[in-house]
Scaffold this motif. Sequence first.
Motif, PDB file in Angstrom:
ATOM      1  N   HIS A   1       5.497   4.253   1.233  1.00  0.00           N
ATOM      2  CA  HIS A   1       6.503   5.396   1.363  1.00  0.00           C
ATOM      3  C   HIS A   1       6.736   6.686   3.058  1.00  0.00           C
ATOM      4  O   HIS A   1       6.613   6.902   2.723  1.00  0.00           O
ATOM      5  CB  HIS A   1       5.418   6.593   0.235  1.00  0.00           C
ATOM      6  N   GLY A   2       4.921   6.180   3.300  1.00  0.00           N
ATOM      7  CA  GLY A   2       4.970   7.183   4.229  1.00  0.00           C
ATOM      8  C   GLY A   2       5.981   6.578   5.580  1.00  0.00           C
ATOM      9  O   GLY A   2       6.604   7.674   6.271  1.00  0.00           O
TER      10      GLY A   2
ATOM     11  N   ALA B   1       9.387   7.610   4.890  1.00  0.00           N
ATOM     12  CA  ALA B   1       9.862   8.837   4.714  1.00  0.00           C
ATOM     13  C   ALA B   1       9.752   9.194   6.627  1.00  0.00           C
ATOM     14  O   ALA B   1      10.254   9.983   7.002  1.00  0.00           O
ATOM     15  CB  ALA B   1       8.416   9.671   4.308  1.00  0.00           C
TER      16      ALA B   1
ATOM     17  N   LEU C   1      -1.718  11.223   7.665  1.00  0.00           N
ATOM     18  CA  LEU C   1      -2.157  11.322   6.393  1.00  0.00           C
ATOM     19  C   LEU C   1      -2.050   9.626   5.524  1.00  0.00           C
ATOM     20  O   LEU C   1      -2.382   9.496   5.294  1.00  0.00           O
ATOM     21  CB  LEU C   1      -0.322  11.986   5.453  1.00  0.00           C
ATOM     22  N   VAL C   2      -0.841   9.684   6.649  1.00  0.00           N
ATOM     23  CA  VAL C   2      -0.884   7.066   6.632  1.00  0.00           C
ATOM     24  C   VAL C   2      -1.704   6.738   7.604  1.00  0.00           C
ATOM     25  O   VAL C   2      -2.176   5.613   7.525  1.00  0.00           O
ATOM     26  CB  VAL C   2       0.793   7.014   6.605  1.00  0.00           C
TER      27      VAL C   2
ATOM     28  N   TRP D   1       2.447  13.655   7.922  1.00  0.00           N
ATOM     29  CA  TRP D   1       2.755  12.074   8.186  1.00  0.00           C
ATOM     30  C   TRP D   1       2.079  11.399   8.839  1.00  0.00           C
ATOM     31  O   TRP D   1       1.746   9.752   8.297  1.00  0.00           O
ATOM     32  CB  TRP D   1       4.096  11.972   7.469  1.00  0.00           C
TER      33      TRP D   1
ATOM     34  N   CYS E   1       0.465  -0.819  -0.234  1.00  0.00           N
ATOM     35  CA  CYS E   1      -0.086  -0.059  -0.256  1.00  0.00           C
ATOM     36  C   CYS E   1       1.146   1.599   0.378  1.00  0.00           C
ATOM     37  O   CYS E   1       2.073   1.331   0.869  1.00  0.00           O
ATOM     38  CB  CYS E   1      -0.921  -0.166   0.824  1.00  0.00           C
ATOM     39  N   GLY E   2       0.657   1.874  -0.883  1.00  0.00           N
ATOM     40  CA  GLY E   2       1.560   3.502  -1.490  1.00  0.00           C
ATOM     41  C   GLY E   2       1.925   4.066   0.358  1.00  0.00           C
ATOM     42  O   GLY E   2       2.919   4.377   0.441  1.00  0.00           O
ATOM     43  N   PRO E   3       0.648   4.761   1.150  1.00  0.00           N
ATOM     44  CA  PRO E   3       0.889   4.762   1.672  1.00  0.00           C
ATOM     45  C   PRO E   3       1.745   4.755   2.977  1.00  0.00           C
ATOM     46  O   PRO E   3       2.216   5.205   3.488  1.00  0.00           O
ATOM     47  CB  PRO E   3      -0.528   5.806   2.568  1.00  0.00           C
TER      48      PRO E   3
END
Lengths: 70, 435
Positions: B342-343, B346, B373-374, B370, B337-339
């Motif tokens: 990447h999250g 990060a 966001l995730v 973040w 899952c992208g979030p």
Amino acid sequence: MSIRLRVNPITCEAHGLCAELLPERIELDDWGYPIIDGAPVAPELVLHARRAAAACPTLALLIEELPRRR
Amino acid sequence: MSIDGRMLPRLLLGVSPAGTIGLGEHLGLHGELPDPGRGRGGAALIESVERAGLRGRGGAGFPTALKLRAAAAAGGARRRAIVVANGAEGEPASLKDRALTAGAPHLVLDGALVAAEAIGARELIVCLPRSAQASATAMTQAIGERRRDPRRSVATRLELVPDTYLAGQESALVNHLGGGPAIPTLTPPFPTERGIGRRPTLVSNVETLAHLALIARHGSGWFRELGTRAQPGSTLVTLGGDVACPGVYEIAPGSRLEDLLDAAGGALSPIRAFLVGGYSGTWLSSETDVVLSAEQLAPLGATLGAGVIFALAADACPVAESTRIVRWLADESAGQCGPCLHGLEAMATAMEQVAAGEAPPGTGERLSRWQALVAGRGACGHPDGTVRFLRSALGVFAAEFADHAAHGRCADCAQPSSLPFPGGGRRATEKPVLR
């Protein structure tokens, strides 16, 4: 028929077409993945939402039909 | 060792580091599993589990009766349900499932058979991590001992699963057992609706099943004699860190952390904070008077989770320790899952920069953003758990993080990790210490 949007985060590959086709409801995060809340889609946006779901190259944008209120 | 000598231990009764409890000894300690009876046996058992208020002991704390009921409703003669005894225990600081399966495998098997009876399953898969050799040996032996049981109607097999953090996640385990990779799938549909080979699958933690075995014997009233309203029964915890006798303990929720520490011979040095739950759990300052119950931990933003309690010494660097955990959690992301992919990457990178005093301006704000966001944007709870841990680290160790951001690494940063990581050697004790 009322609908809401859901994304399958596993199949989503951040193409971003959904946010272009339905900017009223979808924005992208820092990495290009759509941020979608589960609220019902307003009737005037339902057609656009369906179009966005159909345009997703990985079919990760899902339309959930909500049961009609009685 | 028990803290409440009167009523504990329950699960660890007769368990010692010396060896495994065989079938004969097991029956001597706990008695025969009562005959479930015909027809209404399953429904009556589920009602009893509901009255007992048993919640899953794998970390999420989901009501066991709801799971049983869902699997029972989805299963049938044409689509037989399957029971999975989940001992994957990917939580690096947790040893309780290893201890239980190595010491009392028959209690786990009893519970799994009770669950199978309740949902009409005839197949049981016991899952253990590949690294848990003592548990695998004990379980293989226990399954073998039961082959001679003429009443045996549940085909049982042992599966060794990868030693990753997510392998024990319910949908990941089902994915793996169905021939796929040990990474989560999108839910719903939940495994109780559509699991291995599209059959309803009850995935239950091995400790949860052991409780089930005792509820079937002694009833829901007995179960509730220990614990609190929201967290009845006893529970296994893994106490680690800078204490005299680290190991697996059975406690009654509602007891004080201080009493557990006393039972463990006390701390070896001043303690800065306790990590409660696991690596996606919550740091609590040692100045907090901690009561180990769902009710008392909730206002602190914590849960007992998988039962991990880790005492961090005051001379360890909490910034370095917390950063290592976030890095590990990021690396353990399934990467689907992208979030999350990447999250978490990060956030781990940002924390490493803060810890080194090399964070660019605005890093604090980005970390906060973040986190929001995730959370909730993965197929499983991994990003949410990572955020929970990160938030508590930045809160409890705010002064230390600020100090590192301004001045770089501290004198304690170079110390080796106090927290165990798979492959890092600290969990090399194949045989968990039992208390």
